[in-house]
Design a protein around this motif. Structure first.
Motif, mmCIF file in Angstrom:
data_model
loop_
_atom_site.group_PDB
_atom_site.id
_atom_site.type_symbol
_atom_site.label_atom_id
_atom_site.label_comp_id
_atom_site.label_asym_id
_atom_site.label_seq_id
_atom_site.Cartn_x
_atom_site.Cartn_y
_atom_site.Cartn_z
ATOM 1 N N LEU A 78 58.932 115.321 33.074
ATOM 2 C CA LEU A 78 57.899 115.235 33.441
ATOM 3 C C LEU A 78 57.676 116.473 34.390
ATOM 4 O O LEU A 78 58.380 116.787 35.284
ATOM 5 N N SER A 79 56.283 116.941 34.177
ATOM 6 C CA SER A 79 55.942 118.176 34.957
ATOM 7 C C SER A 79 55.673 117.557 36.486
ATOM 8 O O SER A 79 55.568 116.451 36.754
ATOM 9 N N PRO A 80 55.443 118.349 37.514
ATOM 10 C CA PRO A 80 54.904 117.993 38.721
ATOM 11 C C PRO A 80 53.721 117.037 38.533
ATOM 12 O O PRO A 80 53.386 116.097 39.074
ATOM 13 N N THR A 81 52.751 117.801 37.774
ATOM 14 C CA THR A 81 51.307 117.097 37.423
ATOM 15 C C THR A 81 51.441 115.880 36.709
ATOM 16 O O THR A 81 51.055 114.846 37.112
ATOM 17 N N GLY A 82 52.552 115.878 35.742
ATOM 18 C CA GLY A 82 52.861 114.398 35.197
ATOM 19 C C GLY A 82 53.288 113.580 36.026
ATOM 20 O O GLY A 82 52.875 112.204 35.967
ATOM 21 N N ARG A 83 54.200 113.998 36.949
ATOM 22 C CA ARG A 83 54.701 112.708 38.091
ATOM 23 C C ARG A 83 53.546 112.303 38.967
ATOM 24 O O ARG A 83 53.372 111.062 38.939
ATOM 25 N N SER A 84 52.676 112.990 39.193
ATOM 26 C CA SER A 84 51.751 112.736 40.065
ATOM 27 C C SER A 84 50.622 111.951 39.222
ATOM 28 O O SER A 84 50.243 110.919 39.832
ATOM 29 N N ALA A 85 50.298 112.126 37.955
ATOM 30 C CA ALA A 85 49.374 111.641 37.060
ATOM 31 C C ALA A 85 50.043 110.149 36.742
ATOM 32 O O ALA A 85 49.230 109.129 36.818
ATOM 33 N N PHE A 86 51.213 110.115 36.497
ATOM 34 C CA PHE A 86 51.735 108.734 36.144
ATOM 35 C C PHE A 86 51.747 107.988 37.416
ATOM 36 O O PHE A 86 51.553 106.817 37.336
ATOM 37 N N ALA A 87 52.233 108.652 38.606
ATOM 38 C CA ALA A 87 51.905 107.333 39.930
ATOM 39 C C ALA A 87 50.719 107.032 40.124
ATOM 40 O O ALA A 87 50.344 105.700 40.587
ATOM 41 N N ALA A 88 49.836 107.985 40.004
ATOM 42 C CA ALA A 88 48.288 107.622 39.986
ATOM 43 C C ALA A 88 47.906 106.336 38.937
ATOM 44 O O ALA A 88 46.976 105.405 39.456
ATOM 45 N N HIS A 89 48.283 106.662 37.862
ATOM 46 C CA HIS A 89 48.269 105.943 36.839
ATOM 47 C C HIS A 89 48.517 104.234 37.204
ATOM 48 O O HIS A 89 47.892 103.255 36.877
ATOM 49 N N ILE A 90 49.847 104.359 37.420
ATOM 50 C CA ILE A 90 50.605 103.084 37.650
ATOM 51 C C ILE A 90 49.699 102.365 39.084
ATOM 52 O O ILE A 90 49.484 101.234 38.817
ATOM 53 N N ARG A 91 49.411 102.985 39.994
ATOM 54 C CA ARG A 91 48.752 102.615 40.963
ATOM 55 C C ARG A 91 47.362 101.908 40.592
ATOM 56 O O ARG A 91 46.799 100.868 41.059
ATOM 57 N N ALA A 92 46.421 102.851 39.659
ATOM 58 C CA ALA A 92 45.368 102.168 38.880
ATOM 59 C C ALA A 92 45.652 100.922 38.284
ATOM 60 O O ALA A 92 44.830 99.897 38.272
ATOM 61 N N LEU A 93 46.709 100.657 37.363
ATOM 62 C CA LEU A 93 47.092 99.599 36.974
ATOM 63 C C LEU A 93 47.345 98.439 37.795
ATOM 64 O O LEU A 93 47.019 97.095 37.803
ATOM 65 N N GLN A 94 47.936 98.897 39.171
ATOM 66 C CA GLN A 94 48.216 97.715 39.970
ATOM 67 C C GLN A 94 47.007 97.405 40.833
ATOM 68 O O GLN A 94 46.853 96.052 41.029
ATOM 69 N N ASP A 95 46.031 98.179 40.756
ATOM 70 C CA ASP A 95 44.590 97.894 41.343
ATOM 71 C C ASP A 95 43.965 96.811 40.370
ATOM 72 O O ASP A 95 43.412 95.792 40.925
ATOM 73 N N ILE A 96 43.936 97.107 39.026
ATOM 74 C CA ILE A 96 43.538 96.279 38.030
ATOM 75 C C ILE A 96 44.035 94.700 38.129
ATOM 76 O O ILE A 96 43.431 93.727 37.870
ATOM 77 N N ALA A 97 45.604 94.910 38.117
ATOM 78 C CA ALA A 97 46.139 93.606 38.248
ATOM 79 C C ALA A 97 46.074 92.793 39.441
ATOM 80 O O ALA A 97 46.647 91.478 39.742
ATOM 81 N N GLY A 98 45.374 93.416 40.320
ATOM 82 C CA GLY A 98 45.277 93.016 41.838
ATOM 83 C C GLY A 98 46.646 92.847 42.603
ATOM 84 O O GLY A 98 46.961 91.911 43.305
ATOM 85 N N GLN A 99 47.506 93.840 42.348
ATOM 86 C CA GLN A 99 48.897 93.688 42.915
ATOM 87 C C GLN A 99 48.969 95.001 44.086
ATOM 88 O O GLN A 99 48.308 96.025 44.122
ATOM 89 N N PRO A 100 49.692 94.625 44.915
ATOM 90 C CA PRO A 100 50.001 95.828 46.072
ATOM 91 C C PRO A 100 50.714 96.833 45.361
ATOM 92 O O PRO A 100 51.356 96.852 44.483
ATOM 93 N N HIS A 101 50.647 98.136 45.955
ATOM 94 C CA HIS A 101 51.060 99.279 45.463
ATOM 95 C C HIS A 101 52.437 99.383 45.625
ATOM 96 O O HIS A 101 52.962 98.953 46.940
ATOM 97 N N LEU A 102 53.168 99.572 44.540
ATOM 98 C CA LEU A 102 54.607 99.820 44.939
ATOM 99 C C LEU A 102 54.816 101.482 44.881
ATOM 100 O O LEU A 102 54.477 102.317 44.355
ATOM 101 N N THR A 103 55.909 101.729 45.681
ATOM 102 C CA THR A 103 56.299 103.127 45.858
ATOM 103 C C THR A 103 57.187 103.527 44.439
ATOM 104 O O THR A 103 58.000 103.145 44.062
ATOM 105 N N LEU A 104 56.768 104.780 43.834
ATOM 106 C CA LEU A 104 57.317 105.279 42.771
ATOM 107 C C LEU A 104 58.281 106.223 43.121
ATOM 108 O O LEU A 104 58.358 107.185 43.826
#
Length: 104
Positions: A78-104
């Motif tokens: 994963l590029s630095p951009t990819g790591r950031s995008a992946f973390a942001a995407h996981i946070r968005a999925l957590q928001d959709i699921a109504g879950q607290p954000h986990l640290t990646l």
């Protein structure tokens, strides 16, 4: 902390799994990713190209000390951009699921 942001490129199931694997390593051998996901070379190549075109994955080839032929090992990361995008995407999925954000 990265802001939540849904990423259509990462969200496709195989690409999400690729990013998940690469997020936990500095780099992985193409064959290891292929075998772990249980997909063909062609399928992995297609998805890796999409991720690389988006700037999320880097592809490097190098000679292998374990081989006596001229074939090279393809490394994925994963590029630095990819790591950031992946973390942001996981946070968005957590928001959709109504879950607290986990640290990646």
């Amino acid at each position: 902390m990265t802001e939540a942001r849904f990423d259509d490129t990462i969200h496709a199931p195989v690409r999400l799994r690729i990013c998940g694997l690469l997020n936990n390593a500095d780099r992985l051998d193409f064959a290891v990713v292929r075998d772990t996901l249980g997909i063909s070379d062609a399928t992995l190549s297609k998805h890796v190209k999409t991720l690389a075109d988006a700037g999320h994955v880097t592809i490097n080839k190098s000679a292998s000390a374990n081989r006596t032929d001229a074939r090279r090992v393809t490394w994925l990361s994963l590029s630095p951009t990819g790591r950031s995008a992946f973390a942001a995407h996981i946070r968005a999925l957590q928001d959709i699921a109504g879950q607290p954000h986990l640290t990646l």
